[in-house]
Design a protein around this motif. Structure first.
Motif, short mmCIF file in Angstrom:
data_model
loop_
_atom_site.label_atom_id
_atom_site.label_comp_id
_atom_site.label_asym_id
_atom_site.label_seq_id
_atom_site.Cartn_x
_atom_site.Cartn_y
_atom_site.Cartn_z
N SER A 52 18.99 51.26 -3.87
CA SER A 52 18.27 50.43 -4.84
C SER A 52 19.25 49.83 -5.83
N GLY A 53 18.74 48.95 -6.68
CA GLY A 53 19.49 48.43 -7.82
C GLY A 53 20.82 47.79 -7.48
N ILE A 54 21.84 48.16 -8.23
CA ILE A 54 23.17 47.58 -8.08
C ILE A 54 23.71 47.83 -6.68
N GLY A 55 23.60 49.05 -6.19
CA GLY A 55 24.14 49.36 -4.87
C GLY A 55 23.52 48.53 -3.77
N ARG A 56 22.21 48.36 -3.83
CA ARG A 56 21.52 47.56 -2.83
C ARG A 56 22.02 46.11 -2.85
N ASP B 281 19.92 40.80 -13.91
CA ASP B 281 19.60 41.02 -12.51
C ASP B 281 20.80 41.73 -11.89
N PRO B 282 20.58 42.77 -11.07
CA PRO B 282 21.72 43.47 -10.46
C PRO B 282 22.60 42.57 -9.60
N VAL B 283 22.10 41.42 -9.20
CA VAL B 283 22.94 40.46 -8.46
C VAL B 283 24.16 40.07 -9.28
N ALA B 284 24.03 40.01 -10.60
CA ALA B 284 25.16 39.66 -11.45
C ALA B 284 26.29 40.67 -11.32
N VAL B 285 25.93 41.95 -11.23
CA VAL B 285 26.95 42.99 -11.07
C VAL B 285 27.53 42.92 -9.66
N ALA B 286 26.70 42.63 -8.67
CA ALA B 286 27.19 42.49 -7.30
C ALA B 286 28.25 41.39 -7.21
N ARG B 287 28.03 40.30 -7.92
CA ARG B 287 29.03 39.23 -7.91
C ARG B 287 30.35 39.71 -8.49
N ALA B 288 30.28 40.53 -9.54
CA ALA B 288 31.51 41.06 -10.15
C ALA B 288 32.25 41.97 -9.18
N THR C 103 33.80 44.38 -17.68
CA THR C 103 32.58 44.72 -18.41
C THR C 103 31.61 43.56 -18.23
N ILE C 104 30.41 43.87 -17.78
CA ILE C 104 29.42 42.82 -17.55
C ILE C 104 28.10 43.27 -18.18
N ARG C 105 27.65 42.50 -19.16
CA ARG C 105 26.42 42.87 -19.87
C ARG C 105 25.72 41.62 -20.35
N PRO C 106 24.45 41.71 -20.72
CA PRO C 106 23.76 40.55 -21.27
C PRO C 106 24.46 40.07 -22.53
N ALA C 107 24.51 38.76 -22.70
CA ALA C 107 25.19 38.19 -23.87
C ALA C 107 24.56 38.63 -25.18
N VAL C 108 23.27 39.01 -25.14
CA VAL C 108 22.58 39.42 -26.38
C VAL C 108 22.61 40.91 -26.60
N GLN C 109 23.24 41.69 -25.69
CA GLN C 109 23.25 43.12 -25.87
C GLN C 109 24.16 43.53 -27.02
N ASP C 110 23.69 44.41 -27.87
CA ASP C 110 24.46 44.88 -29.02
C ASP C 110 25.67 45.69 -28.54
N PHE D 230 22.97 46.64 -19.86
CA PHE D 230 21.58 46.73 -19.42
C PHE D 230 21.39 45.92 -18.14
N VAL D 231 20.97 46.58 -17.08
CA VAL D 231 20.69 45.95 -15.80
C VAL D 231 19.33 46.45 -15.34
N ARG D 232 18.55 45.57 -14.73
CA ARG D 232 17.22 45.95 -14.26
C ARG D 232 17.35 46.77 -12.97
N THR D 233 17.34 48.09 -13.12
CA THR D 233 17.48 49.00 -11.99
C THR D 233 16.47 50.14 -12.15
N GLU D 234 16.54 51.11 -11.25
CA GLU D 234 15.67 52.28 -11.31
C GLU D 234 16.34 53.45 -12.03
N LEU D 235 17.47 53.20 -12.70
CA LEU D 235 18.23 54.29 -13.31
C LEU D 235 17.40 55.10 -14.28
N ALA D 236 16.46 54.44 -14.98
CA ALA D 236 15.68 55.14 -16.00
C ALA D 236 14.50 55.92 -15.44
#
Length: 249
Positions: free
Chosen positions: A20-24, A218-225, A242-249, A191-197
């Motif tokens: 699932s998520g990033i790995g998928r 979207d985990p696709v963004a991490v896959a691209r990295a 490091t890859i994160r949303p631009a608005v993440q604190d 923050f990535v939309r995954t099932e981690l939580a």
């Protein structure tokens, strides 16, 4: 001028936590770009379904049910990759576990579970893959870390500690690998939309999932990295991203 072949074509890549998520998404993108992917996770039905999808799209993939906390499972995983595809080029250590809670709650079981997956699982991957990379004369280790280890938040102390342990192990491997045989890359997602939580206790889960819904990548963004790091030519190492949303604190 015509473009040459995709630099990922022909590579054999193991992806742990591929159900699932990033790995998928990493496995899917690698297969789309011509890599042979070996999918590892505990949930066999999910990786079997992903393999079927990849094969239907013309890619190459196999599923190997794996618990990264067991060294014998990880050794068998690496051996299966070599038997099927003849070599192993990249190990993507993506399997991870998050169990959040304040230290005063003394949830020793969850602490141990995170250490087993996030630290011991990484070490098991290295123990199984590094001898293969040395024999081949080439190999690449990519490990999913986390921005949680960069900014320590309440309830995340032990999770962040395991991710910083992973970061330290990867930096140690990099320092030991300056002969150019083994490349290392740390990917630190925010923050990535995954099932981690999903396995967290309710209050922590709701907080994390709210952030994911509001601004998670979207985990696709991490896959691209991950693909960007792997596709670099020999002699070029992307040590840390490091890859994160631009608005993440």
């Amino acid at each position: 001028m015509t473009n040459g072949p995709d630099p990922l074509t022909g590579k054999t890549v193991i992806v742990t936590g591929a159900s699932s998520g990033i790995g998928r998404e990493v496995a899917t993108m690698l297969a789309q770009r011509g890599a042979a992917v070996v999918l590892a996770a505990r949930r066999r039905e999910r990786i079997d379904a992903l393999v079927e999808s990849i094969l239907e799209a013309g890619g190459r993939a196999i599923a190997v049910p794996t618990d990264v906390t067991r060294i014998t499972d990880v050794q068998a995983l690496v051996q299966r990759a070599i038997e099927e595809f003849g070599r192993l080029d990249v190990l993507v250590n993506n399997a991870g576990l998050a169990r959040l809670g304040r230290l005063e709650q003394q949830d020793v079981h969850d602490w141990s579970a995170m250490i087993d997956v996030n630290v011991r699982g990484l070490l098991h991957g290295l123990a199984a893959a590094l001898p293969v990379f040395r024999r081949q004369g080439r190999g690449h280790v990519v490990t999913t870390v986390s921005t949680s280890g960069i900014k320590i938040s309440p309830t995340m102390a032990v999770y962040a500690a395991t991710k910083n342990a992973a970061r330290t192990i990867m930096e140690g491997l990099r320092a030991e690998s300056t002969d150019g045989v083994i490349r290392t890359t740390e990917i630190s997602p925010g923050f990535v939309r995954t099932e981690l939580a999903d396995g967290m206790e309710p209050s922590a889960r709701e907080q994390i999932q709210a952030g994911m819904r509001e601004f998670g990548l979207d985990p696709v963004a991490v896959a691209r990295a991950v693909c960007f790091a792997i596709e670099q030519p020999d002699g070029v190492e992307i040590g840390a991203l490091t890859i994160r949303p631009a608005v993440q604190d």
